[in-house]
Design a protein around this motif. Structure first.
Motif, PDB file in Angstrom:
ATOM      1  N   HIS A  29      23.075  -1.491   0.307  1.00  0.00           N
ATOM      2  CA  HIS A  29      23.452  -2.904   0.490  1.00  0.00           C
ATOM      3  C   HIS A  29      24.956  -2.982   0.755  1.00  0.00           C
ATOM      4  O   HIS A  29      25.740  -2.416   0.025  1.00  0.00           O
ATOM      5  CB  HIS A  29      23.108  -3.719  -0.760  1.00  0.00           C
ATOM      6  N   ASN A  40      16.154  -8.139  -0.352  1.00  0.00           N
ATOM      7  CA  ASN A  40      17.036  -8.447  -1.489  1.00  0.00           C
ATOM      8  C   ASN A  40      16.214  -8.676  -2.748  1.00  0.00           C
ATOM      9  O   ASN A  40      16.542  -8.162  -3.820  1.00  0.00           O
ATOM     10  CB  ASN A  40      17.845  -9.718  -1.210  1.00  0.00           C
ATOM     11  N   SER A  70      25.283  -5.984  -8.697  1.00  0.00           N
ATOM     12  CA  SER A  70      24.485  -5.321  -7.657  1.00  0.00           C
ATOM     13  C   SER A  70      25.308  -4.333  -6.835  1.00  0.00           C
ATOM     14  O   SER A  70      24.863  -3.848  -5.810  1.00  0.00           O
ATOM     15  CB  SER A  70      23.875  -6.382  -6.739  1.00  0.00           C
TER      16      SER A  70
HETATM   17  P1  ADP Z   1      23.419  -7.118   0.129  1.00  0.00           P
HETATM   18  O1  ADP Z   1      23.176  -6.302   1.317  1.00  0.00           O
HETATM   19  O2  ADP Z   1      24.488  -6.581  -0.777  1.00  0.00           O
HETATM   20  O3  ADP Z   1      22.189  -7.514  -0.579  1.00  0.00           O
HETATM   21  P2  ADP Z   1      23.496  -9.819   0.822  1.00  0.00           P
HETATM   22  O4  ADP Z   1      24.459 -10.578   1.645  1.00  0.00           O
HETATM   23  O5  ADP Z   1      22.085  -9.811   1.255  1.00  0.00           O
HETATM   24  O6  ADP Z   1      24.085  -8.391   0.689  1.00  0.00           O
HETATM   25  O7  ADP Z   1      23.578 -10.361  -0.644  1.00  0.00           O
HETATM   26  C1  ADP Z   1      24.819 -10.625  -1.213  1.00  0.00           C
HETATM   27  C2  ADP Z   1      24.737 -10.531  -2.703  1.00  0.00           C
HETATM   28  O8  ADP Z   1      23.918 -11.569  -3.173  1.00  0.00           O
HETATM   29  C3  ADP Z   1      24.090  -9.266  -3.195  1.00  0.00           C
HETATM   30  O9  ADP Z   1      25.021  -8.226  -3.276  1.00  0.00           O
HETATM   31  C4  ADP Z   1      23.579  -9.707  -4.547  1.00  0.00           C
HETATM   32  O10 ADP Z   1      24.607  -9.619  -5.476  1.00  0.00           O
HETATM   33  C5  ADP Z   1      23.228 -11.157  -4.355  1.00  0.00           C
HETATM   34  N1  ADP Z   1      21.777 -11.352  -4.133  1.00  0.00           N
HETATM   35  C6  ADP Z   1      21.157 -11.538  -2.970  1.00  0.00           C
HETATM   36  N2  ADP Z   1      19.822 -11.728  -3.161  1.00  0.00           N
HETATM   37  C7  ADP Z   1      19.629 -11.647  -4.484  1.00  0.00           C
HETATM   38  C8  ADP Z   1      18.481 -11.786  -5.329  1.00  0.00           C
HETATM   39  N3  ADP Z   1      17.271 -12.016  -4.826  1.00  0.00           N
HETATM   40  N4  ADP Z   1      18.646 -11.655  -6.645  1.00  0.00           N
HETATM   41  C9  ADP Z   1      19.877 -11.431  -7.177  1.00  0.00           C
HETATM   42  N5  ADP Z   1      21.008 -11.304  -6.445  1.00  0.00           N
HETATM   43  C10 ADP Z   1      20.874 -11.411  -5.114  1.00  0.00           C
END
Ligand code: ADP
Length: 435
Positions: free
Chosen positions: A400, A343, A394
């Motif tokens: 993702h 991430n 995102s």
């Molecule tokens: P994804 O597979 O979409 O990353 P996650 O559950 O890991 O799903 O993360 C959920 C959401 O959290 C992401 O879609 C993103 O918007 C936000 N996110 C996660 N980690 C970060 C990060 N390091 N910086 C910014 N946004 C993040």
């Protein structure tokens, strides 16, 4: 559907409790009414005894005495002198006399049908003064009036004359008392059933609440999963369709797309399986003593190439002193680190910086992944651990699905730990896992 279940459960709870309550009320009424009836009959018996004793001490039975006794005890007296009604029974108007005669006849009939004369209470033998020969008490229903009566028959006399006194006491008052008691119980039962109904409605609603919420979550999960699966599957299908007609030199491209999208589907299905195992408590965590610093170094080394591809600098900070071994599942903790690092790399622009660090505070291991990327708004921070949730900025990231952090959350929870997110000091975000 839940509305129906809610209603049925309420009816069931209310019904069962109401039936139990009504049975208990009926039992109580039965015991109480039998007791009342018994006591009343005993009181009547005592009165007859007292009257008999009084009569024994009188040489003359006066009309005043009879009238006084009738008025006092709410009794009807019939006196038969050698089988002939005493003048006292003829003092009323014709209708009343007829009624009294009928009642007397009915009580006599009941006496003969119910009582074994030899079993009557014998009090004394005949002498030359008035004395009680026997007295008997019994109960009967007047066929003409439908009223219940207690009856007491006193036989007395001298050697040459016989006097019979029949005393009747109507049970109308007792029956009225019982009717009022039944009505009171009926009203109390109705009020209690209504209260029970209201209580059951709220109680079953409270019981169903987590089930309804779970059902809602599951429906949302299925809808989101179908939505996520639809895109790669339709790409695969259309690429396969194109493959059929495309010239051989272009087929390679379509096959690449099919493989890439197939891998996406496979990774999504893998994530969904992990979450479903966690929901059904089939999520296996094999804990053993591990060295977290080594685990962190391994993850760091695995992600260096990916970070370099995006010109992101990735660094690791480990404590100088050796840490005690940590009891955890190395596979699962590596999975959490991969999710956080992946991430961080995805949401940090080129030339950004990511730090992976480990420290020990108050006997707890703290692992942090800090980046100076796009950051997470306060609103999104509350929801990023929800399944399939992705922050608006995102959404364009194709690989993702919004499941990574929910998987990380379940793994950390299974280790008895806690995962949280905060803003990093130089912008970006900082994820911390404590266990
Ligand atoms: P994804 O597979 O979409 O990353 P996650 O559950 O890991 O799903 O993360 C959920 C959401 O959290 C992401 O879609 C993103 O918007 C936000 N996110 C996660 N980690 C970060 C990060 N390091 N910086 C910014 N946004 C993040």
């Amino acid at each position: 559907m839940f509305q129906k279940v809610h209603l049925r459960l309420t009816l069931l709870c209310t019904g069962i409790t109401a039936v139990i309550m009504i049975i208990m009320s009926l039992c109580y009424l039965y015991v109480s009414e039998s007791g009342l009836h018994r006591n009343q009959f005993q009181a009547f018996r005592n009165d007859i005894n007292t009257i008999s004793t009084n009569l024994e001490h009188q040489s003359v039975i006066s009309m005043e005495w009879l009238a006084k006794m009738e008025a006092q005890g709410n009794y009807l007296f019939y006196v038969l002198d050698n089988g002939t009604p005493f003048l006292f029974n003829r003092l009323n108007d014709a209708d009343e006399n007829a009624m009294r005669d009928l009642l007397l006849q009915e009580s006599e009939d009941a006496f003969h049908s119910q009582i074994d004369v030899t079993a009557s209470v014998q009090t004394s033998a005949l002498t030359d003064v008035f004395s009680i020969v026997s007295h008997t008490e019994y109960e009967f229903v007047s066929p003409s009036m439908g009223t219940r009566y207690f009856a007491g028959k006193i036989s007395m006399g001298t050697e040459d004359s016989a006097l019979e006194i029949m005393i009747l006491s109507s049970l109308l008052n007792l029956e009225q008392q019982m009717k009022e008691q039944r009505l009171r119980f009926f009203l109390i039962d109705i009020a209690a059933v209504a209260l029970l109904g209201i209580f059951s409605w709220f109680f079953t609603g409270w019981l169903l609440k987590p089930i309804i919420e779970n059902q809602k979550k599951q429906s949302l999960f299925i809808a989101s999963a179908s939505h996520e699966l639809r895109t790669p599957l339709s790409v695969i299908l259309s690429a396969a369709e194109c493959c059929k007609t495309a010239p051989p030199e272009r087929r390679e491209n379509f096959l690449k797309t099919i493989i890439l999208e197939g891998m996406r589907v496979s990774s999504l299905v893998g994530d969904m399986l992990t979450l479903s195992q966690s929901d059904t408590h089939r999520f296996i965590v094999r804990k053993k003593p591990i060295e977290l610093d080594t685990l962190l170094m391994n993850s760091y080394e695995a992600f260096v190439p990916l970070a370099q591809d995006k010109s992101i600098s990735l660094s690791v900070e480990l404590p100088e002193n050796a840490l005690p071994p940590c009891n955890a599942d190395p596979e699962r903790i590596s999975q959490v680190l991969s999710i956080l690092l992946h991430n961080a790399i995805s949401y940090t622009p080129e030339h950004g910086h990511i730090t992976l660090s480990l420290m020990m505070r108050r006997d707890k291991f703290h692992i942090s992944v800090t980046d100076n990327g796009i950051g997470i708004s306060d609103e999104d921070k509350k929801r990023i651990f929800d399944r399939f949730y992705r922050a608006e900025k995102s959404r364009s990231a194709k690989d993702h699905f919004g499941l990574g952090l929910s998987i990380a959350y379940e793994i950390v929870k299974a280790h008895g730990g806690n995962i949280s997110v905060a803003d990093a000091s130089g912008g970006g975000s900082c994820f911390t896992v404590v266990f």
